[in-house]
Design a protein around this motif. Structure first.
Motif, short mmCIF file in Angstrom:
data_model
loop_
_atom_site.label_atom_id
_atom_site.label_comp_id
_atom_site.label_asym_id
_atom_site.label_seq_id
_atom_site.Cartn_x
_atom_site.Cartn_y
_atom_site.Cartn_z
N ARG A 18 -9.85 -6.31 -8.23
CA ARG A 18 -9.24 -5.01 -8.49
C ARG A 18 -9.20 -4.16 -7.21
N LYS A 19 -8.36 -3.16 -7.23
CA LYS A 19 -8.17 -2.26 -6.09
C LYS A 19 -9.51 -1.71 -5.60
N GLU A 20 -10.41 -1.38 -6.52
CA GLU A 20 -11.70 -0.79 -6.18
C GLU A 20 -12.56 -1.73 -5.34
N GLU A 21 -12.29 -3.03 -5.40
CA GLU A 21 -13.06 -4.03 -4.64
C GLU A 21 -12.49 -4.23 -3.24
N GLY A 22 -11.31 -3.66 -2.99
CA GLY A 22 -10.61 -3.90 -1.74
C GLY A 22 -11.03 -3.00 -0.59
N LYS A 23 -10.35 -3.20 0.52
CA LYS A 23 -10.61 -2.46 1.75
C LYS A 23 -9.31 -1.83 2.22
N LYS A 24 -9.38 -0.57 2.62
CA LYS A 24 -8.19 0.13 3.10
C LYS A 24 -7.80 -0.45 4.46
N ILE A 25 -6.51 -0.77 4.62
CA ILE A 25 -5.98 -1.31 5.86
C ILE A 25 -5.06 -0.27 6.49
N THR A 26 -5.35 0.09 7.74
CA THR A 26 -4.54 1.08 8.45
C THR A 26 -3.98 0.54 9.77
N LYS A 27 -4.39 -0.65 10.16
CA LYS A 27 -3.92 -1.26 11.40
C LYS A 27 -2.40 -1.41 11.37
N TYR A 28 -1.76 -1.24 12.51
CA TYR A 28 -0.29 -1.32 12.65
C TYR A 28 0.42 -0.23 11.84
N ASP A 29 -0.19 0.93 11.71
CA ASP A 29 0.37 2.03 10.92
C ASP A 29 0.52 1.66 9.44
N SER A 30 -0.33 0.76 8.97
CA SER A 30 -0.30 0.34 7.56
C SER A 30 -1.05 1.35 6.71
N ASN A 31 -0.81 1.30 5.40
CA ASN A 31 -1.50 2.15 4.45
C ASN A 31 -1.52 1.44 3.11
N PHE A 32 -2.51 0.55 2.92
CA PHE A 32 -2.63 -0.19 1.66
C PHE A 32 -4.06 -0.69 1.48
N ILE A 33 -4.35 -1.17 0.29
CA ILE A 33 -5.66 -1.74 -0.04
C ILE A 33 -5.51 -3.25 -0.12
N MET A 34 -6.40 -3.98 0.55
CA MET A 34 -6.39 -5.45 0.53
C MET A 34 -7.63 -5.94 -0.19
N SER A 35 -7.43 -6.67 -1.28
CA SER A 35 -8.53 -7.33 -1.97
C SER A 35 -8.47 -8.80 -1.59
N ARG A 36 -9.39 -9.22 -0.73
CA ARG A 36 -9.40 -10.61 -0.27
C ARG A 36 -9.78 -11.52 -1.42
N ILE A 37 -9.20 -12.72 -1.44
CA ILE A 37 -9.43 -13.63 -2.55
C ILE A 37 -10.04 -14.95 -2.09
N ILE A 38 -9.40 -15.64 -1.15
CA ILE A 38 -9.86 -16.98 -0.79
C ILE A 38 -9.34 -17.35 0.59
N GLN A 39 -10.03 -18.27 1.24
CA GLN A 39 -9.60 -18.84 2.51
C GLN A 39 -9.96 -20.32 2.46
N SER A 40 -9.08 -21.17 2.97
CA SER A 40 -9.33 -22.61 2.90
C SER A 40 -8.73 -23.31 4.10
N GLU A 41 -9.42 -24.30 4.60
CA GLU A 41 -8.90 -25.14 5.67
C GLU A 41 -8.28 -26.41 5.12
N LYS A 42 -8.51 -26.71 3.86
CA LYS A 42 -7.95 -27.90 3.21
C LYS A 42 -6.68 -27.53 2.45
N PRO A 43 -5.88 -28.53 2.07
CA PRO A 43 -4.65 -28.23 1.31
C PRO A 43 -4.94 -27.42 0.05
N VAL A 44 -4.02 -26.51 -0.25
CA VAL A 44 -4.16 -25.61 -1.39
C VAL A 44 -2.87 -25.65 -2.20
#
Length: 119
Positions: free
Chosen positions: A7-33
């Motif tokens: 949910r939005k409440e779990e995310g982090k505010k992103i302002t880099k590159y003049d951005s203005n949004f909330i990013m809730s990270r989910i997953i990262q993988s080095e293997k096929p997805v």
């Protein structure tokens, strides 16, 4: 089965590159997805079966019930992420309908990015 929150409440505010949004990270993988979108209509069901690989189900819209190997259903809704291990039996059903993104990969570790809601 584990249930996480993206949910939005779990995310982090992103302002880099003049951005203005909330990013809730989910997953990262080095293997096929594999990533897919599931559309369950009213009274839809993803039948009881074993996960071929670790699987993460992100509820995007609507609500439903999920279960693992125990015959106990847990309500999920938009913003919930359900994780099943490889070979874990599971089922998803809905009375009203839901839309979900499914992520499947040999290498999934939701603990790295999301807050655990139910273990």
């Amino acid at each position: 089965m584990k249930i996480y929150s993206f949910r939005k409440e779990e995310g982090k505010k992103i302002t880099k590159y003049d951005s203005n949004f909330i990013m809730s990270r989910i997953i990262q993988s080095e293997k096929p997805v594999h990533v897919g979108c599931m559309h369950l209509e009213k009274n839809g069901v993803i039948g009881y079966h074993q996960a071929v690989v670790p699987q993460l189900l992100l509820i995007m819209n609507g609500e439903g019930l999920v279960r693992g190997e125990r015959d106990e259903y847990i309500k999920v809704q938009s913003g919930d992420a359900v994780f099943w291990e490889k070979d874990e039996w599971h089922e998803t059903k809905t009375d009203l309908g839901l839309t979900a993104i499914v992520i499947e990969s040999e290498e999934l570790n939701p603990d790295s990015f999301m807050a655990l809601r139910i273990n």
